[in-house]
Scaffold this motif. Structure first.
Motif, PDB file in Angstrom:
ATOM      1  N   GLU A   4      29.365  29.020  57.583  1.00 26.40           N
ATOM      2  CA  GLU A   4      30.748  29.151  57.106  1.00 26.40           C
ATOM      3  C   GLU A   4      31.070  30.596  56.750  1.00 26.40           C
ATOM      4  OE1 GLU A   4      31.725  26.393  54.018  1.00 26.40           O
ATOM      5  OE2 GLU A   4      30.955  24.698  55.164  1.00 26.40           O
ATOM      6  N   VAL A   5      30.143  31.269  56.099  1.00 27.13           N
ATOM      7  CA  VAL A   5      30.348  32.672  55.711  1.00 27.13           C
ATOM      8  C   VAL A   5      30.447  33.539  56.956  1.00 27.13           C
ATOM      9  CG1 VAL A   5      29.327  34.644  54.530  1.00 27.13           C
ATOM     10  CG2 VAL A   5      29.251  32.390  53.467  1.00 27.13           C
ATOM     11  N   VAL A   6      29.555  33.341  57.906  1.00 25.62           N
ATOM     12  CA  VAL A   6      29.563  34.118  59.143  1.00 25.62           C
ATOM     13  C   VAL A   6      30.865  33.852  59.906  1.00 25.62           C
ATOM     14  CG1 VAL A   6      28.456  34.411  61.388  1.00 25.62           C
ATOM     15  CG2 VAL A   6      27.059  34.217  59.326  1.00 25.62           C
ATOM     16  N   THR A   7      31.295  32.590  59.965  1.00 27.65           N
ATOM     17  CA  THR A   7      32.533  32.245  60.661  1.00 27.65           C
ATOM     18  C   THR A   7      33.728  32.922  60.000  1.00 27.65           C
ATOM     19  OG1 THR A   7      31.610  30.133  61.345  1.00 27.65           O
ATOM     20  CG2 THR A   7      33.999  30.327  61.404  1.00 27.65           C
ATOM     21  N   GLU A   8      33.766  32.920  58.671  1.00 26.02           N
ATOM     22  CA  GLU A   8      34.868  33.553  57.945  1.00 26.02           C
ATOM     23  C   GLU A   8      34.862  35.069  58.162  1.00 26.02           C
ATOM     24  OE1 GLU A   8      38.270  34.012  55.723  1.00 26.02           O
ATOM     25  OE2 GLU A   8      37.422  32.225  56.650  1.00 26.02           O
ATOM     26  N   GLN A   9      33.699  35.674  58.144  1.00 27.62           N
ATOM     27  CA  GLN A   9      33.609  37.117  58.391  1.00 27.62           C
ATOM     28  C   GLN A   9      34.054  37.447  59.815  1.00 27.62           C
ATOM     29  OE1 GLN A   9      29.520  37.973  57.419  1.00 27.62           O
ATOM     30  NE2 GLN A   9      30.031  38.531  55.298  1.00 27.62           N
ATOM     31  N   LEU A  10      33.668  36.624  60.758  1.00 24.45           N
ATOM     32  CA  LEU A  10      34.070  36.831  62.143  1.00 24.45           C
ATOM     33  C   LEU A  10      35.581  36.675  62.295  1.00 24.45           C
ATOM     34  CD1 LEU A  10      33.318  37.358  65.065  1.00 24.45           C
ATOM     35  CD2 LEU A  10      32.859  34.915  65.336  1.00 24.45           C
TER      36      LEU A  10
END
Length: 94
Positions: A4-10
């Motif tokens: 979720e964090v990686v998706t939000e950063q992306l």
């Protein structure tokens, strides 16, 4: 890091990249419009200096445009107000 964090950063990175790309495409147009406005202002000043037009007539036309332009159209109203302020004999230039 979770997915979720990686998706939000992306998502944020992609949004920033899209915004930067859009701004890069829009800025030359904005600069051209600003240059055109300066040319028109200079031409109007030349007409006033040559006594072809009277500054108070230009100011009156701009007041008319302001009164009859949609209140939500702030770009047009701002432009009309700038021209009016430049040619209105009752307003001191800043």
């Amino acid at each position: 890091m979770n997915d979720e964090v990686v998706t939000e950063q992306l998502r944020k990175a992609l949004a920033q990249a899209a915004g930067d790309a859009a701004q890069a495409k829009v800025m030359p147009v904005v600069k051209m419009i600003a240059a055109q406005q300066l040319v028109i202002m200079d031409l109007m000043q030349m007409l006033v200096d040559a006594k072809v037009l009277h500054a108070d007539e230009i100011a009156a036309h701009m007041r008319h445009h302001i009164e009859h332009t949609d209140a939500k159209d702030m770009a047009a109203r701002t432009l009309f107000d700038q021209v009016r302020a430049r040619f209105d004999p009752g307003i001191k230039p800043s």
